[in-house]
Structure formats: C-alpha cells, structure tokens
Design a protein around this motif. Structure first.
Motif, PDB file in Angstrom:
ATOM      1  N   SER A   1       0.828  -1.209   0.000  1.00 20.25           N
ATOM      2  CA  SER A   1       0.000   0.000   0.000  1.00 20.25           C
ATOM      3  C   SER A   1       0.861   1.258   0.000  1.00 20.25           C
ATOM      4  O   SER A   1       1.742   1.417   0.853  1.00 20.25           O
ATOM      5  CB  SER A   1      -0.900   0.034   1.248  1.00 20.25           C
ATOM      6  N   ASP A   2       0.588   2.130  -0.958  1.00 17.26           N
ATOM      7  CA  ASP A   2       1.240   3.456  -1.047  1.00 17.26           C
ATOM      8  C   ASP A   2       2.763   3.369  -0.918  1.00 17.26           C
ATOM      9  O   ASP A   2       3.384   4.124  -0.169  1.00 17.26           O
ATOM     10  CB  ASP A   2       0.698   4.397   0.042  1.00 17.26           C
ATOM     11  N   LEU A   3       3.352   2.425  -1.645  1.00 18.88           N
ATOM     12  CA  LEU A   3       4.805   2.233  -1.583  1.00 18.88           C
ATOM     13  C   LEU A   3       5.526   3.327  -2.378  1.00 18.88           C
ATOM     14  O   LEU A   3       5.232   3.554  -3.551  1.00 18.88           O
ATOM     15  CB  LEU A   3       5.177   0.856  -2.142  1.00 18.88           C
ATOM     16  N   HIS A   4       6.447   4.013  -1.700  1.00 17.53           N
ATOM     17  CA  HIS A   4       7.322   5.011  -2.336  1.00 17.53           C
ATOM     18  C   HIS A   4       8.756   4.644  -1.973  1.00 17.53           C
ATOM     19  O   HIS A   4       9.058   4.454  -0.794  1.00 17.53           O
ATOM     20  CB  HIS A   4       7.052   6.436  -1.803  1.00 17.53           C
ATOM     21  N   VAL A   5       9.617   4.561  -2.957  1.00 13.37           N
ATOM     22  CA  VAL A   5      11.026   4.263  -2.681  1.00 13.37           C
ATOM     23  C   VAL A   5      11.890   5.372  -3.272  1.00 13.37           C
ATOM     24  O   VAL A   5      11.780   5.698  -4.459  1.00 13.37           O
ATOM     25  CB  VAL A   5      11.458   2.896  -3.273  1.00 13.37           C
ATOM     26  N   LYS A   6      12.729   5.967  -2.410  1.00 12.05           N
ATOM     27  CA  LYS A   6      13.639   7.026  -2.845  1.00 12.05           C
ATOM     28  C   LYS A   6      15.070   6.615  -2.560  1.00 12.05           C
ATOM     29  O   LYS A   6      15.336   5.922  -1.577  1.00 12.05           O
ATOM     30  CB  LYS A   6      13.337   8.335  -2.103  1.00 12.05           C
ATOM     31  N   VAL A   7      15.990   7.041  -3.433  1.00 12.07           N
ATOM     32  CA  VAL A   7      17.399   6.747  -3.225  1.00 12.07           C
ATOM     33  C   VAL A   7      18.172   8.064  -3.142  1.00 12.07           C
ATOM     34  O   VAL A   7      17.869   9.027  -3.871  1.00 12.07           O
ATOM     35  CB  VAL A   7      17.960   5.830  -4.349  1.00 12.07           C
ATOM     36  N   GLN A   8      19.142   8.120  -2.234  1.00 14.09           N
ATOM     37  CA  GLN A   8      19.975   9.314  -2.091  1.00 14.09           C
ATOM     38  C   GLN A   8      21.167   9.221  -3.041  1.00 14.09           C
ATOM     39  O   GLN A   8      21.906   8.237  -3.016  1.00 14.09           O
ATOM     40  CB  GLN A   8      20.481   9.441  -0.646  1.00 14.09           C
ATOM     41  N   THR A   9      21.336  10.204  -3.888  1.00 13.10           N
ATOM     42  CA  THR A   9      22.494  10.250  -4.788  1.00 13.10           C
ATOM     43  C   THR A   9      23.273  11.532  -4.508  1.00 13.10           C
ATOM     44  O   THR A   9      22.842  12.369  -3.710  1.00 13.10           O
ATOM     45  CB  THR A   9      22.038  10.241  -6.265  1.00 13.10           C
ATOM     46  N   LYS A  10      24.394  11.686  -5.176  1.00  7.38           N
ATOM     47  CA  LYS A  10      25.181  12.917  -4.995  1.00  7.38           C
ATOM     48  C   LYS A  10      24.389  14.144  -5.425  1.00  7.38           C
ATOM     49  O   LYS A  10      24.598  15.249  -4.932  1.00  7.38           O
ATOM     50  CB  LYS A  10      26.476  12.823  -5.815  1.00  7.38           C
TER      51      LYS A  10
ATOM     52  N   ILE B   1      12.221   3.597   2.207  1.00  6.20           N
ATOM     53  CA  ILE B   1      10.996   2.910   1.780  1.00  6.20           C
ATOM     54  C   ILE B   1       9.844   3.432   2.632  1.00  6.20           C
ATOM     55  O   ILE B   1       9.825   3.250   3.853  1.00  6.20           O
ATOM     56  CB  ILE B   1      11.117   1.375   1.951  1.00  6.20           C
ATOM     57  N   GLU B   2       8.891   4.085   1.980  1.00  5.50           N
ATOM     58  CA  GLU B   2       7.698   4.577   2.674  1.00  5.50           C
ATOM     59  C   GLU B   2       6.498   3.766   2.228  1.00  5.50           C
ATOM     60  O   GLU B   2       6.464   3.257   1.110  1.00  5.50           O
ATOM     61  CB  GLU B   2       7.466   6.062   2.337  1.00  5.50           C
ATOM     62  N   GLY B   3       5.507   3.655   3.120  1.00  5.25           N
ATOM     63  CA  GLY B   3       4.311   2.888   2.803  1.00  5.25           C
ATOM     64  C   GLY B   3       4.252   1.611   3.609  1.00  5.25           C
ATOM     65  O   GLY B   3       5.062   1.384   4.512  1.00  5.25           O
ATOM     66  N   SER B   4       3.287   0.757   3.267  1.00  3.94           N
ATOM     67  CA  SER B   4       3.043  -0.459   4.042  1.00  3.94           C
ATOM     68  C   SER B   4       3.196  -1.702   3.165  1.00  3.94           C
ATOM     69  O   SER B   4       2.722  -1.732   2.023  1.00  3.94           O
ATOM     70  CB  SER B   4       1.622  -0.410   4.626  1.00  3.94           C
ATOM     71  N   ILE B   5       3.894  -2.706   3.709  1.00  2.00           N
ATOM     72  CA  ILE B   5       4.046  -4.007   3.043  1.00  2.00           C
ATOM     73  C   ILE B   5       3.688  -5.058   4.084  1.00  2.00           C
ATOM     74  O   ILE B   5       4.435  -5.277   5.037  1.00  2.00           O
ATOM     75  CB  ILE B   5       5.500  -4.237   2.553  1.00  2.00           C
ATOM     76  N   THR B   6       2.517  -5.695   3.942  1.00  5.74           N
ATOM     77  CA  THR B   6       2.107  -6.680   4.941  1.00  5.74           C
ATOM     78  C   THR B   6       2.066  -8.082   4.341  1.00  5.74           C
ATOM     79  O   THR B   6       1.562  -8.281   3.240  1.00  5.74           O
ATOM     80  CB  THR B   6       0.733  -6.343   5.563  1.00  5.74           C
ATOM     81  N   LEU B   7       2.610  -9.032   5.093  1.00  9.38           N
ATOM     82  CA  LEU B   7       2.590 -10.445   4.724  1.00  9.38           C
ATOM     83  C   LEU B   7       1.751 -11.158   5.770  1.00  9.38           C
ATOM     84  O   LEU B   7       2.107 -11.191   6.935  1.00  9.38           O
ATOM     85  CB  LEU B   7       4.024 -11.010   4.721  1.00  9.38           C
ATOM     86  N   GLN B   8       0.591 -11.657   5.331  1.00 12.74           N
ATOM     87  CA  GLN B   8      -0.378 -12.284   6.238  1.00 12.74           C
ATOM     88  C   GLN B   8      -0.658 -11.388   7.447  1.00 12.74           C
ATOM     89  O   GLN B   8      -0.679 -11.839   8.590  1.00 12.74           O
ATOM     90  CB  GLN B   8       0.118 -13.667   6.676  1.00 12.74           C
ATOM     91  N   GLY B   9      -0.820 -10.111   7.170  1.00 12.18           N
ATOM     92  CA  GLY B   9      -1.181  -9.146   8.205  1.00 12.18           C
ATOM     93  C   GLY B   9      -0.013  -8.586   9.001  1.00 12.18           C
ATOM     94  O   GLY B   9      -0.194  -7.663   9.803  1.00 12.18           O
ATOM     95  N   ARG B  10       1.191  -9.091   8.773  1.00 13.65           N
ATOM     96  CA  ARG B  10       2.361  -8.599   9.517  1.00 13.65           C
ATOM     97  C   ARG B  10       3.123  -7.572   8.688  1.00 13.65           C
ATOM     98  O   ARG B  10       3.467  -7.823   7.536  1.00 13.65           O
ATOM     99  CB  ARG B  10       3.282  -9.767   9.856  1.00 13.65           C
ATOM    100  N   GLU B  11       3.379  -6.434   9.275  1.00 17.34           N
ATOM    101  CA  GLU B  11       4.100  -5.357   8.583  1.00 17.34           C
ATOM    102  C   GLU B  11       5.584  -5.724   8.430  1.00 17.34           C
ATOM    103  O   GLU B  11       6.250  -6.059   9.407  1.00 17.34           O
ATOM    104  CB  GLU B  11       3.967  -4.053   9.374  1.00 17.34           C
ATOM    105  N   LEU B  12       6.068  -5.675   7.190  1.00 18.60           N
ATOM    106  CA  LEU B  12       7.477  -5.989   6.923  1.00 18.60           C
ATOM    107  C   LEU B  12       8.350  -4.741   6.884  1.00 18.60           C
ATOM    108  O   LEU B  12       9.534  -4.799   7.229  1.00 18.60           O
ATOM    109  CB  LEU B  12       7.622  -6.727   5.578  1.00 18.60           C
ATOM    110  N   ASN B  13       7.771  -3.638   6.423  1.00 20.52           N
ATOM    111  CA  ASN B  13       8.575  -2.429   6.255  1.00 20.52           C
ATOM    112  C   ASN B  13       9.069  -1.907   7.606  1.00 20.52           C
ATOM    113  O   ASN B  13       8.270  -1.626   8.505  1.00 20.52           O
ATOM    114  CB  ASN B  13       7.754  -1.344   5.544  1.00 20.52           C
ATOM    115  N   GLY B  14      10.389  -1.834   7.730  1.00 20.26           N
ATOM    116  CA  GLY B  14      10.971  -1.318   8.966  1.00 20.26           C
ATOM    117  C   GLY B  14      11.412  -2.383   9.951  1.00 20.26           C
ATOM    118  O   GLY B  14      11.961  -2.062  11.003  1.00 20.26           O
ATOM    119  N   LEU B  15      11.172  -3.661   9.629  1.00 19.33           N
ATOM    120  CA  LEU B  15      11.650  -4.721  10.531  1.00 19.33           C
ATOM    121  C   LEU B  15      13.174  -4.706  10.574  1.00 19.33           C
ATOM    122  O   LEU B  15      13.820  -4.382   9.586  1.00 19.33           O
ATOM    123  CB  LEU B  15      11.187  -6.099  10.042  1.00 19.33           C
TER     124      LEU B  15
END
Length: 275
Positions: free
Chosen positions: A12-21, A69-83
């Motif tokens: 849900s609402d996944l946004h991925v940003k990378v820091q460059t020079k 990584i912003e947003g929510s990634i759930t596997l069988q109801g468990r949030e993975l983002n930020g583990l």
C-alpha cells in the motif's frame, strides 16, 4: 472480511527514494497491489520500470543507508517495512522466498549445493543435519532433478543454468512459504528449461497454495501463468487487470504498446524458424 483474509501480501502506497550525490531520486511511487492465496500476480514492464525495486522493497533487501521505503508491506497481516535485520531474515526463505533472475548469483561458489541447501533449511527449522539433507533431496526430486544426493555434493559451477534454477526453486519451495517472488525466473534459460521452470512453479502453487509474484518482461510467460497483471512504467503502476481482460482489452497506451511489440515478434518467428 473474507477478501482481506485471502490477501496474503498487500502493498500500500509504496514510495522508494534513493539518495544520490545530486540529491534524492524517486525509484517507485504510489505502488498498490494485493496478492491472493494460491494466485499468481504478474508484474510486467520494461527494464527500469521499477519491477525489481518493488520486489526488493518487499524483501527489505535495499540498502537502508541510501534508500528510503515509505508505505506499508504486509505479509499475512504482519508489517514488513521497517523490521530489523534479524526479524526479516527469519521471514525471508521461510514465509517469503525469492527466485533470482541469474541462478549463479544465488549461490556462493566456494560451498557445495548441499552445504548451502542444508544450511538454509536448518536456519529456519529445528531439523538436524540428516533430516535437513533428506528434505533437500525430496525437494530436488519434486523438481525432477536427477540423482539429488550426488548433486548435493556438487559446486554451483558444475551445474547448468537450468539445473541451478531448479535447485533454487526446490530451495524456495521446500519450506512451503506463503509467497514466492520469482524475478525473471526464465530469462537465462532455453525454451525447454523455461517450460520446466514454469511447470514446477505452477505445481508448487497448486500443491501448497503458495502465492507467486511473477516478475517478467515476457508477456508470453505472464499469459501462461498469471491470474492478474500489474503493468509498471517509469516507477508507477499504469494498469491493473485480470490476465484475460489485459490481453483482450488493454486500457493504457503503454500496455497496448507492450502487447503490440509481442505480436510483431510473434509474426516474425516463423521466418526465423525457416532460416
């Protein structure tokens, strides 16, 4: 409520940003999709469209020092983002497995296949070495690999690409994960091995109820395997549809271009065969 329960993986609402020079750069944005139990969801788009970044985000494999990584990634109801690393390592391989595009990259060249297979099983189970080896042999037999006991003593470079890919599928399937992410699993293979790999993935799905996120630029593979399809372009989803609807009545101009490119290649095939 039933639908929510049948969704094994939800992004849900996944946004991925990378820091460059030069500053922050957005890799993917506004990514939303659901993967139901026992279903195959195809993720398609050209190279650079954000397919692999999306899968690496789900697996939490991106470098945390440079990517956000912003947003929510759930596997069988468990949030993975930020583990943290330890928690996600306990989930990767056991609950969510990964089949890479290049099978040679998945194995350490200095250890035997058996060493790596057995250690993978033991890191996620209470099995002893003998039991883990028996499970590895059984898993390899399930993907029609000849003489598994001998193969376990081999080093990765001693196996063909097709055989290594099947070993990787056996490793991914043996712990019966809820989800398998297959990133271009047939790209490096000849037609015969491609067909075998797809058959094995379909067998895993039907026997264990495993859900598969199938990432590919090959629309032929997607049409054979997927129930639903997500089309990505420039880091965004441009269309989501049932596989039949997508092929019969594409809505987005980019999807139409992808399908037209496939049709023109198909028309040229007979000429190639005659040469």
């Amino acid at each position: 409520m039933g639908t929510e329960r049948s969704n094994v993986l939800t992004v849900s609402d996944l946004h991925v940003k990378v820091q460059t020079k030069e500053g922050a750069s957005t890799l993917v944005q506004d990514i939303n999709f659901k993967l139901e139990k026992g279903k195959v969801l195809g993720l398609v788009g050209e190279s650079g469209s954000g397919k692999t970044v999306t899968s690496m985000s789900i697996l939490q494999l991106l470098d945390r020092k440079t990517t956000t990584i912003e947003g929510s990634i759930t596997l069988q109801g468990r949030e993975l983002n930020g583990l943290d690393d330890k928690e996600i390592r306990g989930i990767r391989g056991k609950d969510i497995a990964f089949i890479m595009q290049n099978p040679m990259n998945s194995f350490t060249p200095v250890f035997t296949i058996g060493n790596q297979f057995v250690e993978t099983i033991r890191s996620h189970t209470a099995l002893n070495k003998k039991q883990a080896k028996e499970l590895a042999i059984e898993a390899m037999q399930n993907v029609n690999l000849p003489n598994p006991a001998k193969l376990l003593k081999s080093y990765p470079f001693q196996l063909s690409g097709g055989m290594l890919q099947r070993v990787m599928i056996a490793m991914a399937a043996c712990l019966q994960p809820s989800v398998i992410i297959a990133d271009e699993p047939t790209t490096a293979l000849d037609v015969h091995n491609q067909l075998q790999v797809l058959r094995h993935l379909d067998k895993i799905r039907s026997e264990y109820g495993t859900s598969i996120l199938l990432i590919s630029h090959d629309l032929g593979v997607i049409s054979e395997m997927a129930d639903d399809v997500v089309v990505m372009q420039h880091g965004r989803i441009v269309e989501t549809a049932n596989v039949y609807e997508l092929f019969d009545n594409p809505q987005h101009e980019y999807t139409k271009k992808l399908l037209n490119a496939r049709l023109s290649i198909k028309h040229e095939e007979p000429i190639t065969h005659m040469l």
